[in-house]
Structure formats: C-alpha cells, structure tokens
Design an enzyme around this catalytic site. Structure first.
Site, PDB file in Angstrom:
ATOM      1  N   ASN A 412       0.837  -1.198   0.000  1.00 27.29           N
ATOM      2  CA  ASN A 412       0.000   0.000   0.000  1.00 27.29           C
ATOM      3  C   ASN A 412       0.875   1.253   0.000  1.00 27.29           C
ATOM      4  OD1 ASN A 412      -2.318  -1.815   0.702  1.00 27.29           O
ATOM      5  ND2 ASN A 412      -1.263  -1.868   2.667  1.00 27.29           N
ATOM      6  N   GLU A 444       8.834  -4.865  -0.872  1.00 32.49           N
ATOM      7  CA  GLU A 444       7.721  -3.911  -0.772  1.00 32.49           C
ATOM      8  C   GLU A 444       8.162  -2.482  -1.105  1.00 32.49           C
ATOM      9  OE1 GLU A 444       4.877  -5.223  -0.635  1.00 32.49           O
ATOM     10  OE2 GLU A 444       5.720  -7.186  -0.179  1.00 32.49           O
TER      11      GLU A 444
END
Length: 998
Positions: A412, A444
């Site tokens: 995210n 990530e």
C-alpha cells in the site's frame, strides 16, 4: 504483495488471533478419524491398497470436464413393435371419404394447437404486453428483480473516477462500520449507466448531483449500477453513497483482527487488505487497476486508538461521545487496491530519509523489535532513490506489523502492511531471520516504484509489479547488505521457477485473466520468480548499465500511469534494440532446453519441454515461434571469472558454434543467469562429470548447483536415466559450497519422500544409506555452536536437518541435548532451533514444552519454528489435534493452516490424515481462504505433490471434479494432477534402476 514462501521452503499464510485456551490436550479433543488413512500403517502402504481398482477414462482428462459414463454402452434395448392384425371382414372406407376425414382432423387439430399455445391475453381487448426479449435474455437480473444494465465482469470504460472523499467509522465493539463515499466522476462517453463495484454492503442512500437515485445490484459480479432515463453528457458529476457493513472476519477488505497482550488482555483492531479485488468490500469504487484516482480519507475512532492511512494526517477533530475524526491529506493518483487504513493501539519509531519520514509500527509489547526494520528500510529507500533516479514521491512511509495478516506483506502506497514474522526482529533473532525480513522490506519498497508509481493496466500483466519487485529485492540486498548472501537465495528461486514452468499446466508470464479466481491464481511463482528470472537474464546479457537506463526510461515515461508488457519492451529497446525480440519470454510458458554436442562443431537446437503421459516425444521442436536466447557459455580454458563468459544469440531452431580444437568441454548458461535448462549429449555430460571429479573448482559453485538441478529435472522429464544422475552425484563427496550441496540435498530429499510415501521402505532405507555415504562426513563435521555467516548457517541447517530427519550420524542425540540446554537457559535463539525443535517434538514431554512456548512467546520467528516442529510429530492423536486447532483458530492462528498442512505432509505418519482432512473440510477452508489464492495453492500442492500411485491419482481427480465451481477449474488443480502423473512415470521408469544402483 508478497507471499512468505517466496523466501522460505514452507508456505506462509495467516487468520485472526483468538484467545488461546490454556487447557491440555485431552484424548476427547481428538475426534477426527479420516476414513482412508486409518488403513495406512507401516507395512501397509499405498501399494497395498486397491491396486486392482478399476481404471478410469483417459488420465489426460483435466478437471472441469465431465467424466464419460462408463455404462453408456449398457442401454436398454427397446422391445420390437408388433403390428396389430385386423380382421379382413371389416369394410374399408372409400378413398373420397378417407381424404375428407383426414382434412377435417387436420383442421380441428390446428385450431386446438393455436388456442392452446397462444397466451390468454391474446383474446382480450388490451392484448398482451410486449416483452423486451433482448433485455430479458442478455442482461442479468439484479437483486430487485430488474435487469442489470451491464453484462461483463470488467467495468465499462465510459465513466472514470477522478477523486474519492471517503469517511469511515469502524465500531470495534460491534465489529461493524459506517461509511460514506463521494466520488467525482468523469463521463468520457455519453451513457445512461454508471457501473461500479460494491460487495457485502447495506447501501442506505445514493444521490447523483444532489438528487436521490435508485441503485441496482448484481451480487455475483459484485457490481452496482445507476440507470438514467437520458444519456449523461460528457463532463464531471458527483456520486454520493451512504452504507453500512460488517468488518470482515477473513483476511481481505476492511477486516477485524485481535491478539492477546502479555497481560492476558484481548486487544482488537481493524486493518485493510485490498489486493487484488477487495477495496469494493470497504467502499463502493471502480475497483480495477486502470481506474487510478486521488483519495481523501477520514477515519472516526475512539481516543485510545490511533489511525493510519496512505497519506500524512492533516488534522484531528473532536466529536461527540468521546470520538475523534482523523483527516488525511489528498493522495497521489493511485489504484484502489493500494488504498489502506488501520485503526489500532500501535506505537511506532521514526527516522528521516531525505524528504520522507520513515516509521515502523507494532503492538506495544513488541516495540523493542522494530529498530532493525527501521534501519533497513531507511538504507533501502536511499538506495532506490538513487538507483531509479526518481525520489519516492510521498512525504511519509509507514511500515506496520499486523498480528493477523494473510500475505507476507502488502505494498500500500505510504502504508506498507506486514505479517509480524516478516517485519519484527528480536534481540535473539538469527541472521537467517534478518535475511527474511530484509527481503520482504526490499520487495515492498521496490513496489513503491513498480506497482504504485507505474501500475499494470490489468492483472494479466501482474509480473510487471511482482517480477520487478522480486528482482529488485535480490539486486538491492546484494548491493546494500552483501553479508546476507542473497545471491544463493536468488539461485534457488530460479530453480523453483524452472520447475514450475516445465509443467504443461503452467502459464505464460503475461496471460489472459477474466474471473476473480483467475486473478487470485496470478499470484504464483511464474509472476514472481519467472518474471524476476527473465529480468536477471536481460540484465546479465546487456552491458554498461543498459538495463538500468531502460528501467529509468520506463519509470519516467509512465509515472502515475498504467502500462502493459509491450510498454516495458519498448522502453528497453530504446537502449538495446535486440531486446524487442525478447517479449516472447513473457508470452510463452515453456521451459527451454538446448541439446549440445561437445565436439569442435557444436550443434545447438532450440526445443520445447513437453511432458506427455506416454513415453514418446517428451521434447519437440518449437512449433509456433522461435525464441531469442542469449546463450552464455564457458569452456575448460576459462570457466570461473565473469570475464570468461561468452555469448551466442540463438535465434533459429538450430545453429552451429565452432570451437578451437583444444576445447575439451563446454558449460552453457553461465552461473545459471539464463532462464533455461541445458541438456548435453552423452559425451558432453561425461566430460563435465570427469572435470568435476578431477577438480570441483573448475566451475563456479552456481554452475555446479545448476548442473545438479538440470540433471534431476531432465531425469524427471525422462530425458536422462537416474544412473546418469548418480554418475554426476559421485563428485559431491568433494563438494564444500552451500549452493550445490543444498540443491543436492533438496533433490535427494524429494526422492526419499516419494519412496517413503509409496511404502518402498527397502529403497527408502537404501536412499538413507546413500545420503549417509555421500554427505555423512560433512554432517558429522558440523558445529552445533553459534554461527555468524549466513551461507554457513544455511548449509549447516540443511545438513543437520537431513541428518536428524533420517536419524543418522548421532544427530538426534545432539539436538536433544541442545534443546535441554536451551530450555533451562535464557533461551537465547539459535539458527539451528528449527531442527532442534523438530527433534524435541517427537517425545510427549518435548511436544508439551513446545506447545507451551508457542502459546506464550512474543517472538514471532520462534513461534513459527515452534509451530512447524509441533506439526512434525509422528503421534497421530497430536496430528489430528493440530489440524483441528489450526483451522478453527482456537489455539493456533488460522493464518498458519497452510504451514501446518505442509509440515504434516512431509512425514509418513500424517500425510494421508492431512489429505483426508483437507477433503472433508474443503468448504470451511474456502470460507477462510479465497478459491485460487496462494493459500489454497499451497494447501493443494502440499497435500498431493508426493502421491505417485494410480489410486491416489484417481482419488485426487475425483475429489476436485466433485467440487464444481468451488475449485475444480483452478490451474493449481491441473498442476497437482500433472505432478502426480510425473511422479508415477518417474517411479515406473526408475524403480529398477534404484534397486540396482543404490
């Protein structure tokens, strides 16, 4: 998003933490008794069960196709019709009379049919209402009974979201939430409908441009629609939706989570996981990657909680009843699956990197475990900013450890969420634990550019996100943290991808995706590991930083946009024209092999790996298109340094490579940087094996590992005999390096487990002796003291885990002694604890101690190793108990159920119990894990991949066929069935060779 098993041997997936009852296991708890597994005991294995069971139709029949009715040829034969004989004394009517009679009968029958078939309304004054047959037959029916005005799973492109204002109030007592969303939409083409996504919501009010409108819902496609009497003209409009919903009790959408702190108090929180298709469960939206938009988010919470979202908090407002509302800044333009928010009792630590505030959050009990992640994230962020020549665009970057989280982590934008195991590092964690955490953080953070800044247009090109992030994680760590030995780990990843890609049931990196289940299935080793392997091959082929230049061109050209695979190849072609021919590596799904003849003239052939059930033509020439293979090689005159590498671009089906007379041997695919397997002729293999027997250092350790991997793969496909494998393995006694030794142990371990599960106990015992003979002295020389080098830790763990599992070289005695020392000391963590715990779990006393440790430990790496050990027990009663508790989540988090299945299935005692448990609890399992998800893929392969008999094959086929829409169409089912057939064929072909040569 990343799955933990991308970094670990075992699958890694997770549920909501429940309160752990502190009661002992009682025999009454173990009530599950699978039917077929009750019969399997030592001495009565699969070979003794149902060997004469009726063969089914073709074993090539795949799931989703109906089985032919074997009794179809047993139809009842109709009795003969016997004509009645009338008396000749009856008078016959005249011809005229007969004709008139027939005409009257026809007329009467026609009138009756007209009256019967016409509806009654035909004969009324009003007549019949005209129906819109096109509408009724084409459009689905909404929940209100009205036709739903859209007929596709993908949303129409006529309306595009520009900005979302989202307000949410989660109630963590009732586990519900209230929400409202205001969407500024752009109508691109005149339309009478606005169609978007919504799932599991109670919509109370919808307004469009301030006027209340009626909304239609079609639940099977998770879509809602607003119909208008007239076309909407091009321009911008505002759509407002108010709704309520339950916080999800699974792992996607806006879900509730809980954990028990060190004081025994249950704590609750709410977090999100939207990738790939779950933003629609938190707010109505255009939930496809191509519909990028800006987001402004407000969260209402109780004062004891904090809230986090993608962007920094800009203000907090006091509300009635002691509540507060946090408002976050307007986001960058992004896809819905990247939106995130959390309401929880977390604390964090922060640091600054350039213009970005980096923070790591965790539950208060684990605040001392966040510093390593913070330091690592800051170093990697600095690296990526420099490498991409494009600074991270947000002013903050949060990394949050969630107690209950299904994936390894989720990228995210600005709010990366992690499983606790992949973010937190305690003071006693080993370097291997740090390697895992560093890998996930690197992955990530790479997504902040590949996936967030530049996003694939649709899920068919998921590899543009995951393949790049996987490649960058290894490349960045090799540069920033060279001591973590990621080079060897990346080699293992490539071997795994080659194994998957060799299956007929595999798929191209870029492939057609339509249904939600197909989207879920894209999160597999092809998208991640094959994608990364292709990128490594490209980078290894180019020179002078050309690959990096092409990547920077791609990011700068398409920032904040959506792309397809062709866009990447276009950018790379700007720096190296030959790369335009490499796109076939993304459009084909086959493992490439090369046949070589090592004389002064080497004939190279491009062939495609094809596995058939019969023993004919396992390898055939490419039929449809040629691949461009940057074929690297070294020879005996210069074989180890990078400067020795030579490149031959193979573009045709066959080519000739001329060599100097003095060349004795060739090794193709230098350091295994290319994504292909190499097969040599008999002389080629002999020359390489002889060279290794003379001096193992004539090839790099990567090349030695690749030879081992390739020859086992070729044996599996039937291209070489197992005798050829054993010939190569003779050199292994002189091997000392981690990569080739761990690959050899892995391959031999697979064969041992196949023999063991097949109840070939004599051969399994001989395989144990073979491993002892070839690796025993190295096993015995290993130290049980603390080790500092990651490479040496990895090798030692592989050697001693194999030794203890086979009960050789006094390994178990040493492990028990170390466990006793560890238990009575301050429990300083040790890199060998996984092996030590597994040995301890084989006794009732040790298993009980480990269960107590699992319940009370706040070190997540320790908990996970403890759980794997608990599941390795040979005690059937304990196996049944742990299966039940990991699925219901009462003691063991349900998120760990795939790990439990994997650990149990490695051992003879419980693998059929686990398989029966999966079959009998399939509906419960798919309620917790989505069909097609990585968790389901892991469960299926763990439970079936070691079957090698016709009995288990037909049982597996029948079970998955019976599932219908609840799983039969999954690609992983085809992979499981193909794997069983390959096991069967390998066993049939090699059992005699094993009897002769082991």
């Amino acid at each position: 998003m990343i799955e933990n098993s991308m970094f670990e041997e075992e699958p890694d997936v997770v549920d909501l933490a429940k309160e752990s009852p502190s009661y002992p296991i009682d025999s009454d708890d173990a009530v599950y008794e699978p039917r077929s597994s009750r019969l399997l005991v030592r001495g009565l294995g699969e070979n003794d069960l149902d060997e004469d069971e009726e063969d089914y139709e073709s074993s090539a029949r795949l799931l989703g196709m109906s089985f032919m009715n074997r009794s179809s040829n047993q139809r009842n034969v109709a009795s003969s019709y016997t004509r009645q004989q009338y008396s000749e004394s009856c008078l016959k009517p005249s011809t005229k009379t007969t004709v008139v009679g027939v005409l009257i009968l026809v007329l009467v029958a026609s009138m009756i049919m007209v009256i019967y078939f016409l509806p009654g309304c035909t004969f009324t004054r009003k007549g019949c209402k005209k129906s819109n047959s096109t509408m009724d037959s084409i459009y689905p029916i909404s929940t209100s009974g009205e036709p739903f005005p859209w007929t596709e799973l993908r949303l129409p492109p006529s309306v595009y979201p520009v900005h979302y204002n989202i307000s949410l109030h989660p109630n963590l007592t009732l586990m519900t939430f209230q929400g409202s969303v205001s969407i500024l939409v752009q109508v691109l083409n005149e339309t009478k409908n606005i169609v978007l996504h919504s799932s599991d919501m109670n919509i109370s009010k919808v307004t469009f441009e301030g006027k209340e409108v009626h909304v239609l819902e079609y639940k099977p496609w998770q879509q809602i629609a607003i119909k208008f009497p007239e076309d909407l003209k091009k321009g911008q409009y505002v759509l407002n939706i108010n709704y309520t919903a339950q916080l999800s009790n699974s792992y996607d959408g806006f879900y509730n989570s809980s954990y028990v702190d060190t004081n025994g108090t249950k704590r609750v929180l709410a977090a999100t996981q939207f990738e790939p298709l779950a933003a629609r469960k938190a707010f109505p939206c255009f939930d496809e990657p191509a519909f990028k938009s800006n987001f402004t988010i407000k969260l209402t919470r109780e004062r004891k909680y904090i809230s986090l979202s993608n962007m920094p908090k800009v203000k907090t407002t006091d509300l009635k009843n002691g509540l507060q509302e946090d408002e976050f800044g307007k986001s960058v333009k992004m896809s819905t699956y990247l939106v995130a928010f959390i309401v929880a009792e977390f604390i964090g630590v922060s640091n600054n990197v350039s213009k970005t505030k980096v923070s790591v959050y965790a539950v208060p009990d684990k605040k001392d475990q966040v510093q390593y992640a913070l330091d690592t994230a800051c170093k990697l962020l600095e690296f990526y900013n420099t490498f991409f020549e494009y600074d991270y665009p947000l002013s903050k970057l949060d990394l949050v450890a969630i107690p209950d989280f299904l994936a390894g982590a989720m990228e995210n934008w600005g709010l990366i969420t992690f499983r606790e195991t992949t973010l937190l590092v305690g003071s006693n964690s080993s370097s291997i634990d740090k390697q895992l955490v560093t890998s996930v953080i690197a992955h990530e953070l790479a997504h902040q550019w590949f996936g967030n800044l530049v996003t694939m247009r649709w899920w068919n090109d998921l590899w543009l996100n995951e393949g790049f992030a996987t490649y960058m994680q290894y490349m960045s760590i090799e540069t920033v943290f060279p001591e973590l030995d990621m080079d060897t780990e990346f080699l293992n990843v490539r071997f795994k991808a080659l194994t998957k890609d060799a299956l007929n049931s595999s798929h191209p990196v870029s492939t057609v995706v339509s249904t939600p289940e197909q989207v879920e299935e894209m999160f597999d080793s092809v998208s991640y590991e094959k994608g990364a392997s292709i990128l490594l091959m490209l980078n290894a082929t180019l020179t002078d930083g050309e690959f990096r230049k092409g990547v920077i061109e791609y990011l700068q050209k398409y920032n904040l946009s959506n792309t397809e695979s062709e866009y990447l190849w276009d950018s790379l072609s700007q720096v190296s024209p030959f790369l335009s021919e490499m796109n076939l590596w993304c459009l084909q799904s086959d493992c490439i092999s090369l046949f070589t003849r090592t004389k002064q003239r080497v004939v190279l052939s491009m062939i495609k790996a094809v596995t058939k059930l019969n023993n004919v033509h396992f390898y055939i020439m490419m039929k449809h298109s040629l691949w461009h293979i940057p074929l690297t090689y070294v020879n005996d005159s210069c074989s180890v340094p990078s400067s020795c590498k030579q490149v031959f671009h193979l573009k045709d089906k066959t080519a000739t490579l001329n060599l100097p007379d003095q060349v004795k041997w060739l090794k193709f695919n230098f350091r295994s940087d290319g994504f292909y397997i190499v097969h040599y002729d008999e002389e080629g293999w002999k020359n390489l094996i002889d060279a290794l027997k003379g001096d193992v250092t004539v090839l790099s350790c990567k090349d030695r590992a690749a030879l081992i991997n390739n020859i086992f793969a070729l044996s599996r496909s039937g291209k070489v005999s197992f005798r050829d494998v054993l010939n190569l393995m003779e050199y292994i006694r002189n091997e000392t390096q981690t990569a080739p030794l761990t690959e050899a142990l892995f391959q031999l371990g697979q064969i041992f487990r196949l023999l063991d599960k097949r109840s070939e106990f004599n051969l399994a015992s001989r395989m144990t002796s073979y491993i002892d003979d070839h690796f025993g002295s190295l096993m015995e020389s290993q130290s049980w003291d603390l080790e500092s080098s990651v490479s040496e830790m990895t090798l030692r763990s592989a050697l001693l885990e194999m030794a203890c599992s086979l009960n050789i070289r006094n390994c178990s005695t040493q492990a028990k002694h170390l466990f006793d020392q560890w238990f009575i000391s301050n429990k300083t963590f040790h890199d060998l604890m996984r092996t030590v715990f597994k040995v301890a779990a084989q006794t009732d006393e040790g298993w009980g101690k480990l269960l107590d440790i699992y319940k009370h430990s706040i070190n997540d790496q320790e908990k996970r190793k403890t759980l794997e050990a608990l599941a390795s027990t040979q005690d059937i009663r304990k196996i049944i108990w742990i299966l039940q508790r990991s699925l219901d989540g009462s003691v063991i988090q349900t998120q760990e159920f795939p790990l439990v299945i994997n650990a149990i299935c490695k051992n003879f005692a419980g693998y059929l119990y686990a398989w029966d448990f999966v079959k009998e609890n399939w509906d419960k399992i798919t309620q917790k894990f989505p069909v097609g998800s990585f968790a389901i893929q892991s469960i299926i392969m763990s439970a079936t991949s070691q079957f090698s008999t016709k009995t288990r094959l037909t049982e597996t086929q029948n079970f998955f066929t019976s599932l219908g829409t609840n799983g039969s169409q999954m690609r992983i089912v085809q992979e499981a069935i193909e794997t069983i057939k390959l096991n069967m064929r390998w066993m049939e072909k090699n059992l005699n060779a094993l009897q002769k040569w082991l």
